[in-house]
Design a protein around this motif. Structure first.
Motif, short mmCIF file in Angstrom:
data_model
loop_
_atom_site.label_atom_id
_atom_site.label_comp_id
_atom_site.label_asym_id
_atom_site.label_seq_id
_atom_site.Cartn_x
_atom_site.Cartn_y
_atom_site.Cartn_z
N VAL A 6 -9.58 -2.74 5.76
CA VAL A 6 -8.62 -3.27 6.73
C VAL A 6 -7.74 -4.33 6.07
N THR A 7 -6.44 -4.20 6.23
CA THR A 7 -5.50 -5.16 5.67
C THR A 7 -4.69 -5.81 6.77
N LEU A 8 -3.91 -6.79 6.38
CA LEU A 8 -3.03 -7.47 7.34
C LEU A 8 -2.00 -6.50 7.89
N VAL A 9 -1.57 -5.55 7.07
CA VAL A 9 -0.60 -4.54 7.53
C VAL A 9 -1.20 -3.73 8.67
N ASP A 10 -2.48 -3.35 8.55
CA ASP A 10 -3.15 -2.59 9.61
C ASP A 10 -3.19 -3.39 10.91
N VAL A 11 -3.50 -4.68 10.80
CA VAL A 11 -3.55 -5.54 11.98
C VAL A 11 -2.18 -5.63 12.63
N ALA A 12 -1.13 -5.81 11.82
CA ALA A 12 0.23 -5.92 12.35
C ALA A 12 0.65 -4.64 13.08
N GLU A 13 0.32 -3.48 12.48
CA GLU A 13 0.68 -2.21 13.11
C GLU A 13 -0.02 -2.03 14.43
N LYS A 14 -1.33 -2.36 14.47
CA LYS A 14 -2.08 -2.18 15.72
C LYS A 14 -1.57 -3.12 16.81
N ALA A 15 -1.15 -4.34 16.41
CA ALA A 15 -0.66 -5.32 17.39
C ALA A 15 0.79 -5.08 17.76
N GLY A 16 1.49 -4.25 16.96
CA GLY A 16 2.90 -3.98 17.24
C GLY A 16 3.82 -5.13 16.89
#
Length: 352
Positions: A6-16
């Motif tokens: 899990v990366t910060l990019v994944d978190v950003a995408e999931k949060a929109g």
């Protein structure tokens, strides 16, 4: 998705949201709306994302971790400080790392100390009244934000949050003098801290201000342990003219003195009064309750964390020394001395 991938990019995408917004929401640095912050934190929790502290540090960022360094896990005072510091750090959303430095304090250039000073934390709080001169010099030479709590052995360039030992001890002696005691003993603590010396200084000043001399035989050695208080108490009670009151440099030794009094067949406080220092939890629940001196640990922890945060953030208004007064807590272990009893006796009149 595995947690390790899990990366910060994944978190950003999931949060929109953008990666920049996700970074700000998780680090607390820079602006992110409350709505975005909530979405990002929920996404991070759902994905099992944990920010890489090493990566943040290498980029010049903060890790949001503070190290608390102690050297005695068995000490009630140390544990009280650790608990209060932890609660205060949580208010700043800082994570906590506790390091036991027992055995590391003899020298200042060891590998362990170097690793500690270059660890993954934004700053360090030392709850260490005792450390070697070399160890202190190494801390002073460090560029890390460091706060000392209750260190008073030497003057130092490091910021110190501490309690007042001298005036508190003076108050303890004054309390005993007011009760009519004139032979007041003192049990020293470890010579490796400045606290015992300061408390003895207050003891001597209290006697002097009351017009009393310090009898050398009434000052005994201890090491802050209950066993040393027991031994000192036995020695004091074996004197041809024992004291009527004992002031010990901490509560553990005071409780040892209480045990010595009881073992001799005497009573506290009817025969001998006893005073301690620190107000550990046991002081309030033993019988009789122990009269003692208290430092405001929650307020001291709050001041230490606030000062550390100023230094981490390089804010103005930084302070080098913050001192808190001691408060005497009067319980059942102190009572009238022979002088007070004699005065009451002289005031009686026999009818006839």
């Amino acid at each position: 998705m595995k947690k390790s991938t899990v990366t910060l990019v994944d978190v950003a995408e999931k949060a929109g949201v953008s990666v920049m917004t996700a970074s700000r929401a998780l680090s607390g640095e820079g602006y992110a709306s409350e709505k975005s912050r909530t979405k990002v934190q929920a996404a991070a929790q759902a994905l099992g994302y944990a920010p890489n502290a090493l990566a943040r540090m290498m980029k010049g960022g903060r890790t949001n971790v503070v190290g608390i360094v102690i050297n005695d896990l068995s000490s009630a005072v140390t544990n009280a400080f650790a608990s209060a510091l932890s609660a205060e750090l949580r208010r700043y959303e800082m994570d906590l790392f506790i390091y036991d430095a027992m055995g590391d304090l003899g020298g200042g250039k060891g590998k362990r100390l170097s690793q500690l000073l270059h660890g993954l934390w934004d700053g360090l709080i030392y709850v260490l009244p005792r450390m070697s001169d070399d160890y202190l010099k190494t801390l002073e030479a460090s560029s890390s934000p460091i706060i000392l709590i209750n260190y008073c052995r030497h003057e130092t360039s490091l910021p110190v949050v501490r309690g007042d030992n001298v005036n508190g001890s003076h108050d303890a002696v004054s309390h005993l003098v007011d009760l009519g005691h004139r032979r007041i003993a003192f049990v020293r603590g470890s010579v490796y801290t400045g606290q015992s010396a300061e408390r003895e200084s207050g003891y001597r000043a209290g006697l002097q201000d009351a017009g009393l001399e310090v009898a050398p035989e009434l000052v005994r050695e201890g090491d802050f342990s209950e066993a040393s208080g027991l031994e000192a108490g036995r020695a004091l009670l074996a004197l041809p003219e024992p004291p009527t009151a004992i002031f010990a440099a901490n509560d553990a030794m005071a409780l040892g003195c209480v045990s010595a009094v009881r073992a001799s067949g005497l009573r506290v406080p009817e025969d001998i009064s006893v005073v301690g220092f620190d107000d550990v939890p046991m002081a309030a629940v033993v019988q009789p309750g122990l009269t003692t001196l208290r430092h405001p640990i929650p307020a001291m922890a709050q001041a230490a964390v606030q000062e550390l945060m100023r230094r981490i953030r390089q804010e103005p208004g930084r302070r080098q020394r913050i001192e808190f007064p001691s408060e005497i807590v009067i319980r059942e272990s102190t009572g009238p001395g022979p002088a007070a009893v004699a005065r009451r006796g002289r005031g009686r009149r026999v009818a006839g």
